[in-house]
Every structure is written in C-alpha cells, then in structure tokens.
Design a protein around this motif. Structure first.
Motif, PDB file in Angstrom:
ATOM      1  N   MET A 278       4.113  13.905   0.094  1.00  0.00           N
ATOM      2  CA  MET A 278       2.910  14.707   0.326  1.00  0.00           C
ATOM      3  C   MET A 278       1.701  13.807   0.517  1.00  0.00           C
ATOM      4  SD  MET A 278       3.545  17.905  -2.290  1.00  0.00           S
ATOM      5  CE  MET A 278       4.201  16.966  -3.669  1.00  0.00           C
ATOM      6  N   LEU A 279       1.648  12.701  -0.228  1.00  0.00           N
ATOM      7  CA  LEU A 279       0.563  11.735  -0.054  1.00  0.00           C
ATOM      8  C   LEU A 279       0.643  11.072   1.317  1.00  0.00           C
ATOM      9  CD1 LEU A 279      -1.820  10.158  -1.271  1.00  0.00           C
ATOM     10  CD2 LEU A 279      -0.143   8.546  -2.237  1.00  0.00           C
ATOM     11  N   GLY A 280       1.858  10.803   1.776  1.00  0.00           N
ATOM     12  CA  GLY A 280       2.031  10.161   3.075  1.00  0.00           C
ATOM     13  C   GLY A 280       1.441  10.968   4.212  1.00  0.00           C
ATOM     14  N   VAL A 281       1.582  12.281   4.149  1.00  0.00           N
ATOM     15  CA  VAL A 281       1.025  13.150   5.190  1.00  0.00           C
ATOM     16  C   VAL A 281      -0.493  13.019   5.245  1.00  0.00           C
ATOM     17  CG1 VAL A 281       0.730  15.563   5.894  1.00  0.00           C
ATOM     18  CG2 VAL A 281       2.952  14.767   5.064  1.00  0.00           C
ATOM     19  N   LEU A 282      -1.111  12.820   4.080  1.00  0.00           N
ATOM     20  CA  LEU A 282      -2.569  12.681   4.021  1.00  0.00           C
ATOM     21  C   LEU A 282      -3.032  11.302   4.495  1.00  0.00           C
ATOM     22  CD1 LEU A 282      -3.218  14.343   0.534  1.00  0.00           C
ATOM     23  CD2 LEU A 282      -3.487  15.392   2.795  1.00  0.00           C
ATOM     24  N   LEU A 283      -2.191  10.280   4.302  1.00  0.00           N
ATOM     25  CA  LEU A 283      -2.594   8.915   4.625  1.00  0.00           C
ATOM     26  C   LEU A 283      -2.337   8.528   6.075  1.00  0.00           C
ATOM     27  CD1 LEU A 283      -1.325   7.037   1.414  1.00  0.00           C
ATOM     28  CD2 LEU A 283      -3.676   7.678   1.986  1.00  0.00           C
ATOM     29  N   ASP A 284      -1.376   9.149   6.723  1.00  0.00           N
ATOM     30  CA  ASP A 284      -1.009   8.772   8.095  1.00  0.00           C
ATOM     31  C   ASP A 284      -0.855  10.038   8.938  1.00  0.00           C
ATOM     32  OD1 ASP A 284       0.216   7.835  10.473  1.00  0.00           O
ATOM     33  OD2 ASP A 284       1.145   6.160   9.393  1.00  0.00           O
ATOM     34  N   ARG A 329       1.557   1.877   2.180  1.00  0.00           N
ATOM     35  CA  ARG A 329       0.089   1.849   2.139  1.00  0.00           C
ATOM     36  C   ARG A 329      -0.405   1.460   0.741  1.00  0.00           C
ATOM     37  NH1 ARG A 329      -3.576   4.636   5.396  1.00  0.00           N
ATOM     38  NH2 ARG A 329      -1.881   4.569   6.939  1.00  0.00           N
ATOM     39  N   ILE A 330       0.216   2.021  -0.282  1.00  0.00           N
ATOM     40  CA  ILE A 330      -0.159   1.689  -1.672  1.00  0.00           C
ATOM     41  C   ILE A 330       0.094   0.205  -1.944  1.00  0.00           C
ATOM     42  CG2 ILE A 330       0.443   2.066  -4.089  1.00  0.00           C
ATOM     43  CD1 ILE A 330       1.101   4.995  -3.301  1.00  0.00           C
ATOM     44  N   TYR A 331       1.250  -0.287  -1.517  1.00  0.00           N
ATOM     45  CA  TYR A 331       1.605  -1.679  -1.766  1.00  0.00           C
ATOM     46  C   TYR A 331       0.655  -2.640  -1.054  1.00  0.00           C
ATOM     47  CZ  TYR A 331       4.409  -5.935  -1.979  1.00  0.00           C
ATOM     48  OH  TYR A 331       4.839  -7.224  -2.197  1.00  0.00           O
ATOM     49  N   ASN A 332       0.265  -2.336   0.165  1.00  0.00           N
ATOM     50  CA  ASN A 332      -0.621  -3.204   0.937  1.00  0.00           C
ATOM     51  C   ASN A 332      -2.039  -3.259   0.363  1.00  0.00           C
ATOM     52  OD1 ASN A 332       1.347  -3.974   2.776  1.00  0.00           O
ATOM     53  ND2 ASN A 332       0.891  -2.288   4.186  1.00  0.00           N
ATOM     54  N   ASN A 333      -2.429  -2.199  -0.354  1.00  0.00           N
ATOM     55  CA  ASN A 333      -3.774  -2.149  -0.924  1.00  0.00           C
ATOM     56  C   ASN A 333      -3.786  -2.418  -2.427  1.00  0.00           C
ATOM     57  OD1 ASN A 333      -5.736  -1.075   1.320  1.00  0.00           O
ATOM     58  ND2 ASN A 333      -3.875   0.150   1.528  1.00  0.00           N
ATOM     59  N   VAL A 342      -2.652   2.769  -8.894  1.00  0.00           N
ATOM     60  CA  VAL A 342      -1.687   3.641  -8.213  1.00  0.00           C
ATOM     61  C   VAL A 342      -0.372   2.910  -7.998  1.00  0.00           C
ATOM     62  CG1 VAL A 342      -1.220   4.978  -6.118  1.00  0.00           C
ATOM     63  CG2 VAL A 342      -3.515   4.981  -7.107  1.00  0.00           C
ATOM     64  N   ASN A 343      -0.464   1.613  -7.665  1.00  0.00           N
ATOM     65  CA  ASN A 343       0.743   0.809  -7.453  1.00  0.00           C
ATOM     66  C   ASN A 343       1.554   0.684  -8.740  1.00  0.00           C
ATOM     67  OD1 ASN A 343       2.397  -1.003  -5.744  1.00  0.00           O
ATOM     68  ND2 ASN A 343       1.708  -2.570  -7.173  1.00  0.00           N
ATOM     69  N   LEU A 344       0.877   0.492  -9.868  1.00  0.00           N
ATOM     70  CA  LEU A 344       1.571   0.410 -11.159  1.00  0.00           C
ATOM     71  C   LEU A 344       2.244   1.741 -11.498  1.00  0.00           C
ATOM     72  CD1 LEU A 344      -1.004  -1.634 -13.272  1.00  0.00           C
ATOM     73  CD2 LEU A 344       1.242  -2.400 -12.472  1.00  0.00           C
ATOM     74  N   VAL A 345       1.556   2.846 -11.216  1.00  0.00           N
ATOM     75  CA  VAL A 345       2.146   4.177 -11.441  1.00  0.00           C
ATOM     76  C   VAL A 345       3.389   4.347 -10.572  1.00  0.00           C
ATOM     77  CG1 VAL A 345       1.788   6.656 -11.173  1.00  0.00           C
ATOM     78  CG2 VAL A 345      -0.025   5.235 -12.155  1.00  0.00           C
ATOM     79  N   MET A 346       3.292   3.910  -9.310  1.00  0.00           N
ATOM     80  CA  MET A 346       4.433   4.042  -8.401  1.00  0.00           C
ATOM     81  C   MET A 346       5.627   3.227  -8.899  1.00  0.00           C
ATOM     82  SD  MET A 346       4.688   3.204  -4.305  1.00  0.00           S
ATOM     83  CE  MET A 346       4.656   1.427  -4.517  1.00  0.00           C
ATOM     84  N   LEU A 347       5.378   2.008  -9.359  1.00  0.00           N
ATOM     85  CA  LEU A 347       6.462   1.176  -9.876  1.00  0.00           C
ATOM     86  C   LEU A 347       7.106   1.817 -11.108  1.00  0.00           C
ATOM     87  CD1 LEU A 347       4.889  -2.388  -9.530  1.00  0.00           C
ATOM     88  CD2 LEU A 347       6.668  -1.362  -8.108  1.00  0.00           C
ATOM     89  N   GLY A 348       6.262   2.394 -11.977  1.00  0.00           N
ATOM     90  CA  GLY A 348       6.797   3.090 -13.141  1.00  0.00           C
ATOM     91  C   GLY A 348       7.645   4.273 -12.752  1.00  0.00           C
TER      92      GLY A 348
END
Length: 493
Positions: A278-284, A329-333, A342-348
């Motif tokens: 759902m986040l991807g649709v908003l980002l790209d 996108r999260i990883y690049n930023n 956000v990246n730490l949350v994603m890894l968790g």
C-alpha cells in the motif's frame, strides 16, 4: 564461472531450494489437490488404460481438466520411469511430480522477475525475491497440484508480458487460464482489459478479435482432451463456473465474511509486504495501474461467500512487486532521520515475517496425519505370511488428509476407499487394517495413532507460541488375524 552462474541463477536457486525443502518435508497432499495428483499418477502408471483411472470411480464434486496433469507428467515421466524400473516406492514419484510442478511455476515467476528488473531495477528485483522467499504460502503452494496454482503459472506469464508492454499477449494468457484452469481468472481479465482500454493501450476491436480466437481455440483444446478422458462431452471450467457462480453451491464448503481476504488471507500470505504494498502505490505512481487490477480481482472475489487463500494467490506477485518498490525506496533513503527509523521498522517486520513462516511451516508439517500413518503402517505392518493380501481400508477423512495413490505400495498391499461403510459394518468385513478417524471400531484393535495439528497456543515462556497436537488418525487391526495380533504394536493408550 561460478560467480557468473550465481549472478544469473542465484535467485532461482534460492526460491527453488526453499520450495524443494517444503516438498521433501511435506510430500503428502490434501483433498483440494486430489484430482490432479491422482490424474498424474494414472497418466504415469496406467497410461492409455483409461478404465483404470481413479476419476471414473471418484469423479469429485466438479470435473477438472487433464491438461495441467498431462503437462507435469510429461516433464516428470523420464525420472518416474527410472523409479518404476528400480522398483522404488511410488512416494518418490509423488516427490518428483511435485518438484516438476514447482519448477514449472517458478520458471514463470522467473520470467516475471526479469521484467520487474528491466522496469524497476536490480534492487527492486532483490526485494521482490526476499519477500517471496520469507512468505510461506506462495513457495509452499507452488508445488501443489491445485487448479489455482496451474492458473497462477499462466497468470505470471501474463503479468510479465503486461510489464513488457505486450498487452494483447497478456490478455491471451489470461483467456487461456480462464477457459482451461480457473474460470475465476476472468475477475482479473476484465479489470485489466478495462484499464488497458481506458488508457488506450489497446484497441477494442483488435482485443475482441484476438481474445475471441484464443477463447475458441482454448475451448476446443480442453473439450477435445477432457471429453476423451472423462468419456463424455465436457468443458470442465464451464461446469465449475455453473456450480460455483450460478448455483452458488461452493458455499456448502463454508463461508467467510466479505472482508476476510483483506483481514485474514492477505495479511497471512503477504506478511511484511502487506503494509508495504500500500505504501508502494503512494511512493511510485507507476504502481497504481499495476496494483489496481489485482486489487479489483480480490475485491470482486470477496463477493463469493466461500473463500480460501488459494483462490487469490495469483494476486500475490503483483502485491510483492509494489512492496518491493516501497522497500527499495525506504532502503535508499535510510541515512535520513525519518527513513532510518522506517528502515529499522521494516527490518524488524522482515524478521517477524520469517518467524511467522517458520511457525506456519511447523503447523503444515503436522497437517497431513494420514499420509504419515500409512507410511508407518507400511514400515511395521508386514506379516510373516506373504502369500495373503493385506487389505487396508482408507476412510474419507484419511483420504482427504494426506493419502493419495502415490502413497500406496505394491503386493501384498491392497487398498479400498469404499465409502458409506458404517462402523458396525466393519466387523463383518475382512479388512486387515483400517486407517480411520475413529478411536474404537468393533471387531478391530487400535494398533497405533498419529497426531495432527490442532491449534496454535500462546504461552508466557519461550517459545511464545507452541503447536498443540492431538490424535487425528487411528490404525486398527482385524482381531481375527492371530498373526497380526501377536505383533508388538505401539498401542493407542
């Protein structure tokens, strides 16, 4: 040389290895796979002797096409022939046909993955593979002979051609999947076709002519093949459509609420990818046209009362693509303060997803008790007098929870799946063994039982979640058989 090979096929080796692990650890099948698995067995072992085919005696609720079974049997036949020549147990053939099916489905996913790389880049491709690898259901089901999985292989090809810009080819693949494997793929075909028309990516009349010709050819193919195999004039998917959609009789197998796919099935199948898609649709902005048809497919399917996760599994690759774009996108930023969090949350969440997959696998491992029961009976149930046949009766519950024709052994073993035998009537029959869901049966002694998955239970200690098991299948021996009664059985106490 090795590094170049890994660069070209590393992702494929990863996904195939995980899928193969699932096959080897859980080789048995359930009732949903029954038709195609039995069909593959009969094609490989009975060949042109149609009168011996299982579907003529046990046709199931609705007929299914033999085309998928023929395809998998052709690919697996050389190795299965070697199994037959070596007189190995048929369970090895089951593993072979499931591995062959898994390789076919993952090869179509590879085609899609390559188009993902070409359109979105190597990093998105890597995240696409990561999400696929840590999710349980797609790789577990990719080797299971379900009509939904055969359809998903064709849908993956359609997705790939859609990303390449071959819109008419994509529509033709969806037509093929709809008319031959799963009529409900029309719920994906229509939204995608409408979107392509509204964006002027295709011409209505050219698409109409193209899809009409493909439909007629596919109907002709399935009617030709399946009318011969079923010994009556037949278009299987039309009868499935009539049964499920017109008569709405699929609800006899249970119903769920209209939101079940979004509140249960998709969260369990996508895990971390669920919020990320759902986040991807908003980002790209490129993703909305890709996600919308798959999302519409799930929404339209939600109106059917009978719901199962496998019905919408064809939508998972597109949702994973959207999630992979968001993850990239999260990883690049990640060096920026907000995105770092956000990246730490994603890894968790990725680690939690991996844990959920392990737990789901452990539950699935215990979910085929009758297959394991028959294997154990084969190992310890031989009698000294080999001149007599050993008749095993398999009740409907056991036939639906792990036993297929591939699980059966040769002489002196013989098997019966005769239905509607009352518990009282078994005492009058001369079966050597019973594989049954009931603990006590007059005229028979309970020799041993096999546990199966019951439920997940939380606890305060470690691990926080444990699997509860309970007896699911009981193996009984005929008390009239003195030699059998003298053997040291584990018992059912």
């Amino acid at each position: 040389m090795a590094s170049k090979f890994l660069q070209l096929y590393g992702y494929d080796l990863l996904l195939v290895s995980i899928a193969a692990f699932y096959v080897l650890m859980v080789p048995y099948t359930k009732v949903e796979e029954s038709f195609n698995i039995q069909a593959m067995h009969d094609i490989l072992y009975h060949r042109h002797h149609l009168d011996n085919y299982d579907h003529l005696e046990f046709p199931g609720v609705v007929p299914r096409t033999f085309i998928g079974a023929f395809l998998v049997s052709i690919f697996s036949s050389p190795i299965v022939l070697a199994v037959q020549l070596l007189h190995l147990p048929k369970i090895y053939s089951l593993i072979i046909v499931r591995l062959a099916l898994g390789c076919i489905i993952l090869s179509t996913l590879r085609f899609l993955r390559i188009q993902v790389r070409n359109k979105f880049g190597h990093q998105v491709e890597a995240f696409f593979v990561i999400f696929t690898a840590i999710q349980f259901h797609l790789l577990f089901y990719c080797s299971r002979a379900l009509p939904n999985i055969l359809a998903m292989g064709v849908v993956n090809l359609a997705y790939g051609h859609w990303l390449k810009g071959n819109f008419y080819t994509a529509l033709n693949y969806l037509v093929f999947a709809t008319t031959i494997f799963r009529c409900d793929v029309v719920l994906l075909l229509c939204p995608l076709g409408l979107e392509l028309l509204l964006t002027k990516s295709i011409s209505f009349w050219r698409a109409f002519k193209c899809c009409t010709v493909t439909t007629l050819l596919c109907i002709g193919l399935t009617v030709l093949v399946d009318s011969i195999m079923w010994k009556r004039f037949l278009w299987p998917e039309f009868e499935v459509f009539w049964f499920n959609s017109v008569l709405n009789r699929s609800s006899e197998w249970g119903t769920h609420s209209i939101h079940w796919y979004f509140t249960s099935a998709l969260p369990r199948s996508l895990l971390t990818a669920y919020p990320l898609f759902m986040l991807g649709v908003l980002l790209d902005r490129r993703l909305l046209p890709l996600v919308l048809p798959a999302l519409s497919f799930v929404v339209l399917y939600s109106k059917l009362p009978h719901k199962e996760l496998r019905f919408i599994i064809s939508s998972v690759p597109i949702f994973n693509l959207s999630a992979a774009v968001a993850a990239s996108r999260i990883y690049n930023n990640r060096k920026k303060s907000f995105w770092k969090f956000v990246n730490l949350v994603m890894l968790g969440l990725l680690l939690i997803s991996l844990g959920c997959t392990i737990i789901t696998f452990m539950a699935s491992y215990e979910n085929y008790p009758s297959g394991r029961a028959l294997k154990e009976l084969h190992q310890i149930g031989h009698l000294a007098n080999k001149s007599n046949e050993l008749w095993v009766h398999i009740d409907p519950f056991s036939a639906m929870n792990g036993i297929s024709l591939f699980c059966e052994n040769e002489w002196p073993w013989r098997y019966s799946k005769e239905e509607e035998i009352t518990l009282e009537e078994f005492g009058q029959r001369n079966f050597t063994y019973l594989i049954n869901e009931h603990r006590t049966i007059d005229g028979y002694k309970c020799l041993f039982y096999v546990n199966g998955f019951s439920r997940l239970r939380r606890q305060s200690g470690f691990p926080p979640i444990i699997l509860d098991k309970e007896p699911k299948v009981y193996i009984h021996g005929n008390i009239k058989n003195e030699e059998l009664m003298l053997k040291p059985w584990p018992g059912c106490s």
